[in-house]
Enzyme design. Sequence first.
Site, PDB file in Angstrom:
ATOM      1  N   GLU A 256      34.253  55.242  42.849  1.00  0.00           N
ATOM      2  CA  GLU A 256      34.604  55.922  41.589  1.00  0.00           C
ATOM      3  C   GLU A 256      33.376  56.524  40.923  1.00  0.00           C
ATOM      4  O   GLU A 256      33.459  57.531  40.228  1.00  0.00           O
ATOM      5  CB  GLU A 256      35.317  54.951  40.637  1.00  0.00           C
ATOM      6  CG  GLU A 256      36.715  54.681  41.115  1.00  0.00           C
ATOM      7  CD  GLU A 256      37.636  54.057  40.084  1.00  0.00           C
ATOM      8  OE1 GLU A 256      37.351  54.111  38.878  1.00  0.00           O
ATOM      9  OE2 GLU A 256      38.662  53.500  40.518  1.00  0.00           O
TER      10      GLU A 256
ATOM     11  N   TYR B  96      43.794  46.573  40.294  1.00  0.00           N
ATOM     12  CA  TYR B  96      44.758  45.579  40.767  1.00  0.00           C
ATOM     13  C   TYR B  96      44.076  44.617  41.753  1.00  0.00           C
ATOM     14  O   TYR B  96      44.544  43.504  41.966  1.00  0.00           O
ATOM     15  CB  TYR B  96      45.924  46.261  41.496  1.00  0.00           C
ATOM     16  CG  TYR B  96      46.951  46.939  40.606  1.00  0.00           C
ATOM     17  CD1 TYR B  96      46.710  47.202  39.257  1.00  0.00           C
ATOM     18  CD2 TYR B  96      48.183  47.315  41.148  1.00  0.00           C
ATOM     19  CE1 TYR B  96      47.682  47.830  38.482  1.00  0.00           C
ATOM     20  CE2 TYR B  96      49.153  47.943  40.364  1.00  0.00           C
ATOM     21  CZ  TYR B  96      48.897  48.199  39.038  1.00  0.00           C
ATOM     22  OH  TYR B  96      49.859  48.820  38.272  1.00  0.00           O
TER      23      TYR B  96
ATOM     24  N   CYS C 297      42.020  50.072  51.584  1.00  0.00           N
ATOM     25  CA  CYS C 297      41.906  50.288  50.139  1.00  0.00           C
ATOM     26  C   CYS C 297      41.840  51.790  49.915  1.00  0.00           C
ATOM     27  O   CYS C 297      41.165  52.507  50.665  1.00  0.00           O
ATOM     28  CB  CYS C 297      40.636  49.619  49.614  1.00  0.00           C
ATOM     29  SG  CYS C 297      40.286  50.004  47.890  1.00  0.00           S
ATOM     30  N   THR C 298      42.533  52.246  48.891  1.00  0.00           N
ATOM     31  CA  THR C 298      42.627  53.685  48.614  1.00  0.00           C
ATOM     32  C   THR C 298      41.276  54.393  48.515  1.00  0.00           C
ATOM     33  O   THR C 298      41.177  55.573  48.816  1.00  0.00           O
ATOM     34  CB  THR C 298      43.348  53.900  47.277  1.00  0.00           C
ATOM     35  OG1 THR C 298      42.761  53.022  46.306  1.00  0.00           O
ATOM     36  CG2 THR C 298      44.826  53.617  47.392  1.00  0.00           C
ATOM     37  N   HIS C 299      40.258  53.667  48.052  1.00  0.00           N
ATOM     38  CA  HIS C 299      38.968  54.307  47.787  1.00  0.00           C
ATOM     39  C   HIS C 299      38.089  54.468  49.023  1.00  0.00           C
ATOM     40  O   HIS C 299      37.162  55.258  49.016  1.00  0.00           O
ATOM     41  CB  HIS C 299      38.182  53.474  46.769  1.00  0.00           C
ATOM     42  CG  HIS C 299      38.742  53.480  45.397  1.00  0.00           C
ATOM     43  ND1 HIS C 299      40.024  53.062  45.122  1.00  0.00           N
ATOM     44  CD2 HIS C 299      38.195  53.852  44.212  1.00  0.00           C
ATOM     45  CE1 HIS C 299      40.238  53.175  43.820  1.00  0.00           C
ATOM     46  NE2 HIS C 299      39.156  53.648  43.246  1.00  0.00           N
TER      47      HIS C 299
ATOM     48  N   ASP D 270      50.080  54.254  42.263  1.00  0.00           N
ATOM     49  CA  ASP D 270      48.794  53.613  42.543  1.00  0.00           C
ATOM     50  C   ASP D 270      48.307  52.908  41.292  1.00  0.00           C
ATOM     51  O   ASP D 270      48.786  53.179  40.185  1.00  0.00           O
ATOM     52  CB  ASP D 270      47.771  54.677  42.971  1.00  0.00           C
ATOM     53  CG  ASP D 270      46.429  54.058  43.315  1.00  0.00           C
ATOM     54  OD1 ASP D 270      46.396  53.155  44.160  1.00  0.00           O
ATOM     55  OD2 ASP D 270      45.410  54.449  42.719  1.00  0.00           O
TER      56      ASP D 270
ATOM     57  N   CYS E  51      48.665  52.351  46.679  1.00  0.00           N
ATOM     58  CA  CYS E  51      47.703  51.266  46.451  1.00  0.00           C
ATOM     59  C   CYS E  51      47.902  50.173  47.507  1.00  0.00           C
ATOM     60  O   CYS E  51      49.000  49.640  47.661  1.00  0.00           O
ATOM     61  CB  CYS E  51      47.948  50.695  45.056  1.00  0.00           C
ATOM     62  SG  CYS E  51      46.927  49.281  44.650  1.00  0.00           S
ATOM     63  N   ASN E  52      46.833  49.869  48.222  1.00  0.00           N
ATOM     64  CA  ASN E  52      46.945  48.831  49.256  1.00  0.00           C
ATOM     65  C   ASN E  52      47.220  47.461  48.661  1.00  0.00           C
ATOM     66  O   ASN E  52      47.928  46.656  49.261  1.00  0.00           O
ATOM     67  CB  ASN E  52      45.657  48.767  50.082  1.00  0.00           C
ATOM     68  CG  ASN E  52      45.623  49.805  51.167  1.00  0.00           C
ATOM     69  OD1 ASN E  52      45.933  49.533  52.318  1.00  0.00           O
ATOM     70  ND2 ASN E  52      45.280  51.040  50.804  1.00  0.00           N
ATOM     71  N   THR E  53      46.660  47.190  47.495  1.00  0.00           N
ATOM     72  CA  THR E  53      46.886  45.879  46.874  1.00  0.00           C
ATOM     73  C   THR E  53      48.359  45.734  46.493  1.00  0.00           C
ATOM     74  O   THR E  53      48.977  44.690  46.714  1.00  0.00           O
ATOM     75  CB  THR E  53      45.979  45.710  45.636  1.00  0.00           C
ATOM     76  OG1 THR E  53      44.641  46.029  45.997  1.00  0.00           O
ATOM     77  CG2 THR E  53      46.045  44.299  45.099  1.00  0.00           C
TER      78      THR E  53
HETATM   79  N1  DGL Z   1      44.166  51.014  44.697  1.00  0.00           N
HETATM   80  C1  DGL Z   1      43.526  49.754  45.025  1.00  0.00           C
HETATM   81  C2  DGL Z   1      43.767  49.433  46.504  1.00  0.00           C
HETATM   82  O1  DGL Z   1      44.010  50.284  47.308  1.00  0.00           O
HETATM   83  C3  DGL Z   1      42.030  49.782  44.736  1.00  0.00           C
HETATM   84  C4  DGL Z   1      41.716  49.812  43.265  1.00  0.00           C
HETATM   85  C5  DGL Z   1      42.168  48.573  42.529  1.00  0.00           C
HETATM   86  O2  DGL Z   1      41.561  47.486  42.714  1.00  0.00           O
HETATM   87  O3  DGL Z   1      43.115  48.697  41.786  1.00  0.00           O
HETATM   88  O4  DGL Z   1      43.748  48.280  46.871  1.00  0.00           O
END
Ligand code: DGL
Length: 289
Positions: A159, A49, A194-196, A17, A80-82
């Site tokens: 966060e 990311y 998105c993970t969050h 991630d 990580c989705n990105t």
């Molecule tokens: N982990 C990222 C996602 O899931 C979110 C945090 C980031 O922007 O790195 O897209």
Amino acid sequence: VTKISFAQDPRPIGVFDSGVGGLTVLKALIKQLPGQSFIYLGDTARVPYGTKSADTVKTYSLSLARLLLAHDVKMIVIACNTASAHAAEAVAAMALVPVISMVPPAVDAALDATKNNSILLMATQSTVQAKSYENALKAKKPNVRLLSVPAQVLVSLAEEGWHEGDVTEAALDRYIRPAFTGAGVKPDTIILGCTHFPLLKDSIARVAGPDVTLIDTGEAAARHILKTYGPFIGDYSGETRFFVTDSVERFEPLARKFLGYADAPMDVSQIDLTDFSAPQPQGKKACSI
Ligand code: DGL
């Protein structure tokens, strides 16, 4: 020769991630895949990311995948989705182990859930720009309507621990309320891309209303792994190691909050990715990592 199953293979599952957010995915994996060992790698030095270009996200993702492969993982989960949106093909092309991206399992779950073919994607700017969710959804169901909302501010709110309250509600009002109050067909499914965002589930559900299904990408990916590689009923006990690219001290308190570990011991080390970074393209100046 007896062939051991994926579940019996004692090697760890690698999860990477951009930082701490992927811990929501790790949590879903630990819950659904009992007995498995995990290595979690969070690129806390280079997060976020979600605001970065496709090329940067791809280069960073490959460096993380290489480190996991050097630790002999039996699978790579791109939490990580990105990174999933930009780098799944590139990671799969270099790895000899299965690579799980967040996108296909979440797309399948969303298509299963929707009744009116109207889906809302909440994700980082970079994920929305990648169009991976859009392309994957439309490839499976061309008449699906997708509204993509880049919602980067929600990453910081999650966060900060502001899962609910005025500020988070104001941000959600601005990002997604119009989709549920306008004249058009209202989405009946939201992909939390998105993970969050699973941390903000209750607040998101309040704005979207009770009839909208929320798709948690980590849970969808864990179910996909269970279905494809299960059953996971081994009696060996799994353990989880954590690697981060910024300091352990900055990671651990936040990680405990994300995972809900009050004071269980955590095995966290800081690592240097330099030795495992992706080769730089010819003729370009190598960037320092
Ligand atoms: N982990 C990222 C996602 O899931 C979110 C945090 C980031 O922007 O790195 O897209």
